[in-house]
Design a protein around this motif. Structure first.
Motif, PDB file in Angstrom:
ATOM      1  N   PRO A  45       0.972  -1.152   0.174  1.00  0.00           N
ATOM      2  CA  PRO A  45      -0.074  -0.064   0.089  1.00  0.00           C
ATOM      3  C   PRO A  45       0.802   1.263  -0.036  1.00  0.00           C
ATOM      4  CG  PRO A  45       0.088  -1.080   2.208  1.00  0.00           C
ATOM      5  CD  PRO A  45       0.843  -1.985   1.352  1.00  0.00           C
ATOM      6  N   VAL A  46       1.623   1.424  -1.193  1.00  0.00           N
ATOM      7  CA  VAL A  46       2.483   2.703  -1.215  1.00  0.00           C
ATOM      8  C   VAL A  46       1.865   3.597  -2.214  1.00  0.00           C
ATOM      9  CG1 VAL A  46       4.944   3.450  -1.866  1.00  0.00           C
ATOM     10  CG2 VAL A  46       4.402   1.480  -0.180  1.00  0.00           C
ATOM     11  N   PRO A  47       1.719   4.902  -2.231  1.00  0.00           N
ATOM     12  CA  PRO A  47       1.478   5.536  -3.425  1.00  0.00           C
ATOM     13  C   PRO A  47       2.210   5.538  -4.630  1.00  0.00           C
ATOM     14  CG  PRO A  47       1.353   7.074  -1.333  1.00  0.00           C
ATOM     15  CD  PRO A  47       2.023   5.763  -0.929  1.00  0.00           C
ATOM     16  N   TYR A  48       1.840   5.680  -5.742  1.00  0.00           N
ATOM     17  CA  TYR A  48       2.685   5.677  -6.757  1.00  0.00           C
ATOM     18  C   TYR A  48       2.250   6.616  -7.923  1.00  0.00           C
ATOM     19  CZ  TYR A  48      -1.092   2.766  -8.666  1.00  0.00           C
ATOM     20  OH  TYR A  48      -2.178   2.137  -9.240  1.00  0.00           O
ATOM     21  N   VAL A  49       3.154   6.989  -9.047  1.00  0.00           N
ATOM     22  CA  VAL A  49       2.750   7.558 -10.177  1.00  0.00           C
ATOM     23  C   VAL A  49       3.133   6.685 -11.375  1.00  0.00           C
ATOM     24  CG1 VAL A  49       3.194   9.792 -11.564  1.00  0.00           C
ATOM     25  CG2 VAL A  49       3.105   9.895  -9.143  1.00  0.00           C
ATOM     26  N   ASP A  50       2.099   6.456 -12.295  1.00  0.00           N
ATOM     27  CA  ASP A  50       2.228   5.644 -13.297  1.00  0.00           C
ATOM     28  C   ASP A  50       1.553   6.091 -14.635  1.00  0.00           C
ATOM     29  OD1 ASP A  50       3.391   3.317 -14.870  1.00  0.00           O
ATOM     30  OD2 ASP A  50       2.320   1.975 -13.524  1.00  0.00           O
ATOM     31  N   VAL A  51       1.525   5.260 -15.645  1.00  0.00           N
ATOM     32  CA  VAL A  51       1.272   5.655 -16.884  1.00  0.00           C
ATOM     33  C   VAL A  51       0.258   4.668 -17.437  1.00  0.00           C
ATOM     34  CG1 VAL A  51       2.993   7.457 -17.643  1.00  0.00           C
ATOM     35  CG2 VAL A  51       2.997   4.867 -18.393  1.00  0.00           C
ATOM     36  N   ASP A  52      -0.555   5.275 -18.392  1.00  0.00           N
ATOM     37  CA  ASP A  52      -1.547   4.120 -19.037  1.00  0.00           C
ATOM     38  C   ASP A  52      -1.040   3.241 -20.081  1.00  0.00           C
ATOM     39  OD1 ASP A  52      -3.759   2.660 -19.762  1.00  0.00           O
ATOM     40  OD2 ASP A  52      -4.779   4.478 -20.723  1.00  0.00           O
ATOM     41  N   HIS A  53      -0.401   2.165 -19.587  1.00  0.00           N
ATOM     42  CA  HIS A  53       0.606   1.311 -20.344  1.00  0.00           C
ATOM     43  C   HIS A  53      -0.414   0.644 -21.236  1.00  0.00           C
ATOM     44  CE1 HIS A  53       4.287   1.833 -17.965  1.00  0.00           C
ATOM     45  NE2 HIS A  53       3.449   1.679 -16.766  1.00  0.00           N
ATOM     46  N   VAL A  54      -1.253   0.000 -20.782  1.00  0.00           N
ATOM     47  CA  VAL A  54      -2.086  -0.973 -21.403  1.00  0.00           C
ATOM     48  C   VAL A  54      -2.994   0.031 -22.587  1.00  0.00           C
ATOM     49  CG1 VAL A  54      -4.399  -2.244 -21.479  1.00  0.00           C
ATOM     50  CG2 VAL A  54      -2.788  -2.479 -19.601  1.00  0.00           C
ATOM     51  N   GLY A  55      -3.539   1.120 -22.204  1.00  0.00           N
ATOM     52  CA  GLY A  55      -3.985   1.998 -23.434  1.00  0.00           C
ATOM     53  C   GLY A  55      -3.019   2.378 -24.551  1.00  0.00           C
ATOM     54  N   GLY A  56      -1.908   2.706 -24.034  1.00  0.00           N
ATOM     55  CA  GLY A  56      -0.918   3.016 -25.139  1.00  0.00           C
ATOM     56  C   GLY A  56      -0.506   2.027 -26.094  1.00  0.00           C
TER      57      GLY A  56
ATOM     58  N   ILE B 266       4.949  -6.041 -17.752  1.00  0.00           N
ATOM     59  CA  ILE B 266       3.665  -6.775 -17.444  1.00  0.00           C
ATOM     60  C   ILE B 266       2.345  -6.196 -18.302  1.00  0.00           C
ATOM     61  CG2 ILE B 266       2.014  -7.846 -15.863  1.00  0.00           C
ATOM     62  CD1 ILE B 266       4.266  -7.929 -13.909  1.00  0.00           C
ATOM     63  N   GLU B 267       2.305  -4.955 -17.947  1.00  0.00           N
ATOM     64  CA  GLU B 267       1.188  -4.321 -18.335  1.00  0.00           C
ATOM     65  C   GLU B 267       1.042  -4.056 -20.081  1.00  0.00           C
ATOM     66  OE1 GLU B 267      -0.245  -0.973 -16.070  1.00  0.00           O
ATOM     67  OE2 GLU B 267      -0.752  -2.240 -14.365  1.00  0.00           O
ATOM     68  N   ARG B 268       2.365  -3.932 -20.404  1.00  0.00           N
ATOM     69  CA  ARG B 268       2.516  -3.752 -21.925  1.00  0.00           C
ATOM     70  C   ARG B 268       2.277  -4.906 -22.611  1.00  0.00           C
ATOM     71  NH1 ARG B 268       7.606   0.353 -21.850  1.00  0.00           N
ATOM     72  NH2 ARG B 268       6.791   1.982 -20.061  1.00  0.00           N
ATOM     73  N   LEU B 269       2.713  -6.126 -22.127  1.00  0.00           N
ATOM     74  CA  LEU B 269       2.371  -7.456 -22.630  1.00  0.00           C
ATOM     75  C   LEU B 269       0.756  -7.457 -22.599  1.00  0.00           C
ATOM     76  CD1 LEU B 269       3.151  -9.988 -24.037  1.00  0.00           C
ATOM     77  CD2 LEU B 269       3.797 -10.947 -21.595  1.00  0.00           C
ATOM     78  N   THR B 270       0.280  -7.340 -21.431  1.00  0.00           N
ATOM     79  CA  THR B 270      -1.457  -7.477 -21.326  1.00  0.00           C
ATOM     80  C   THR B 270      -2.067  -6.733 -22.495  1.00  0.00           C
ATOM     81  OG1 THR B 270      -1.235  -7.869 -18.936  1.00  0.00           O
ATOM     82  CG2 THR B 270      -3.331  -6.957 -19.881  1.00  0.00           C
ATOM     83  N   GLY B 271      -1.620  -5.418 -22.542  1.00  0.00           N
ATOM     84  CA  GLY B 271      -2.152  -4.675 -23.685  1.00  0.00           C
ATOM     85  C   GLY B 271      -2.090  -5.199 -24.867  1.00  0.00           C
ATOM     86  N   TYR B 272      -0.873  -5.816 -25.379  1.00  0.00           N
ATOM     87  CA  TYR B 272      -0.470  -6.464 -26.677  1.00  0.00           C
ATOM     88  C   TYR B 272      -1.405  -7.726 -26.805  1.00  0.00           C
ATOM     89  CZ  TYR B 272       1.275  -9.987 -29.807  1.00  0.00           C
ATOM     90  OH  TYR B 272       1.666 -10.928 -30.777  1.00  0.00           O
ATOM     91  N   ARG B 273      -1.104  -8.551 -25.838  1.00  0.00           N
ATOM     92  CA  ARG B 273      -2.363  -9.921 -25.886  1.00  0.00           C
ATOM     93  C   ARG B 273      -3.869  -9.519 -25.838  1.00  0.00           C
ATOM     94  NH1 ARG B 273       0.967 -13.317 -21.271  1.00  0.00           N
ATOM     95  NH2 ARG B 273       1.567 -14.965 -22.764  1.00  0.00           N
ATOM     96  N   THR B 274      -4.298  -8.339 -25.103  1.00  0.00           N
ATOM     97  CA  THR B 274      -5.802  -8.299 -25.163  1.00  0.00           C
ATOM     98  C   THR B 274      -6.105  -7.703 -26.633  1.00  0.00           C
ATOM     99  OG1 THR B 274      -5.772  -7.589 -23.073  1.00  0.00           O
ATOM    100  CG2 THR B 274      -7.618  -6.649 -24.224  1.00  0.00           C
TER     101      THR B 274
END
Length: 335
Positions: A162-173, A202-210
């Motif tokens: 439970p730690v705050p984070y800043v990220d980007v929309d990997h899957v959408g990109g 992980i999320e960039r691979l998820t975006g590709y697979r989906t």
């Protein structure tokens, strides 16, 4: 010849017409002193050129005015031509400079380095810790958070942390990138995925697979580690296993750069035979041959937002636990 003496706390007090204790409270950041008195003291400090004793100030305020940026990577990665790391550092530095805070850059790319970082940060030598490029379910961010040390991560930490984070929309990109290739008629689209111990990979691979699954297309996957070397090896493997591929999404621009070179050496034309898309939009993406279509992520802004979140936490403010920044598909000649 005499040496000029440094202005003292007493000299500042005399110039401002207040007590030494009042000057001490003001220079140590106390908000209990009335605004007109604070202004008088700060004016006297500026006029005399008084420099507070930082060690004494830290003892009084329990603050170091320093923030650690931890990179769990080897120095050869951080100081390579991968512009993600310098971009994060630049964003962090800009915000800390504006806040008059110091940056402590720490590398934790080995067990010994990780232990050194843990010892330093748990010892309260900094007021907060920023983590970039986390691998696996690293327990250190959670450990520091439980100790009450402000922590913000670049990218969602793996596991139940439970730690705050800043990220980007990997899957959408990635979805936009692969969808662009599908819409242009590509039907054998491969991916050079990133490391699967990192959320970005992980999320960039998820975006590709989906996206390929939704289009009824096969998965053609090789895994790299965001470096040129791994991109070249993965591209060789894909060409051997799937010689009829007509598109490649690489999960980083450096891997895409290597893919372009490997395809050229194999006699494949880009984009006539194979379309190539990367991720990051590092500066050199516009100068490859052909110029690289890629997914832009706001790298410097990630560093800035992380730092702003951390400084707010250190000041006792409530912050958003997750900040998501948008990505954008940048169309160039490679796809």
């Amino acid at each position: 010849m005499t040496t000029a003496q440094r202005p003292t706390l007493e000299a500042v007090a005399a110039r401002a017409g207040v007590s030494r204790a009042t000057v001490s409270r003001v220079v140590n950041g106390s908000t209990t002193v009335a605004q007109p008195i604070r202004e008088a003291v700060n004016r006297a400090v500026a006029e005399l050129g008084y420099v507070p004793n930082l060690a004494a100030r830290s003892l009084v305020t329990q603050r170091t005015d320093s923030i650690a940026l931890v990179m769990p990577e080897a120095a050869t990665r951080v100081f390579s031509d991968d512009q993600v790391f310098p971009g994060i550092i630049r964003g962090v530095s800009q915000e800390l400079e504006a806040a008059d805070k110091q940056l402590v850059l720490m590398l934790a790319g080995s067990p010994a380095g990780h232990h050194r970082v843990e010892r330093f940060t748990t010892g309260r030598h900094v007021d907060g810790v920023l983590f970039a490029s986390l691998h696996g379910a690293d327990p250190l961010p959670g450990t520091l958070a439980r100790l009450g040390i402000p922590v913000v991560c670049s990218g969602r930490p793996l596991g139940d942390v439970p730690v705050p984070y800043v990220d980007v929309d990997h899957v959408g990109g990635v979805t936009a990138a692969v969808r662009h290739m599908i819409d242009s008629g590509r039907r054998r689209i491969a991916t050079i995925a990133g490391p699967q111990d990192m959320v970005a990979g992980i999320e960039r691979l998820t975006g590709y697979r989906t996206t390929v699954a939704a289009a009824g297309l096969p998965e053609l996957i090789a895994v790299g580690d965001f470096t040129r070397e791994s991109g070249a090896a993965a591209m060789h493997r894909l060409l051997t296993e799937h010689p009829d591929l007509d598109g490649v999404f690489a999960a980083s621009d450096l891997m895409a750069h290597a893919a372009l070179r490997t395809l050229r050496e194999a006699g494949r034309r880009v984009p006539e035979d194979v379309a190539v898309v990367g991720f990051d939009d590092i500066e050199t993406a516009a100068y490859t041959e052909p110029p690289l279509t890629t997914v832009r992520q706001p790298i410097v802004e990630i560093g800035r937002r992380m730092t702003r979140q951390l400084l707010r936490m250190a000041a006792g403010e409530t912050i958003e636990p997750a900040v998501m920044l948008p990505t954008e598909l940048i169309l160039r000649d490679s796809a």
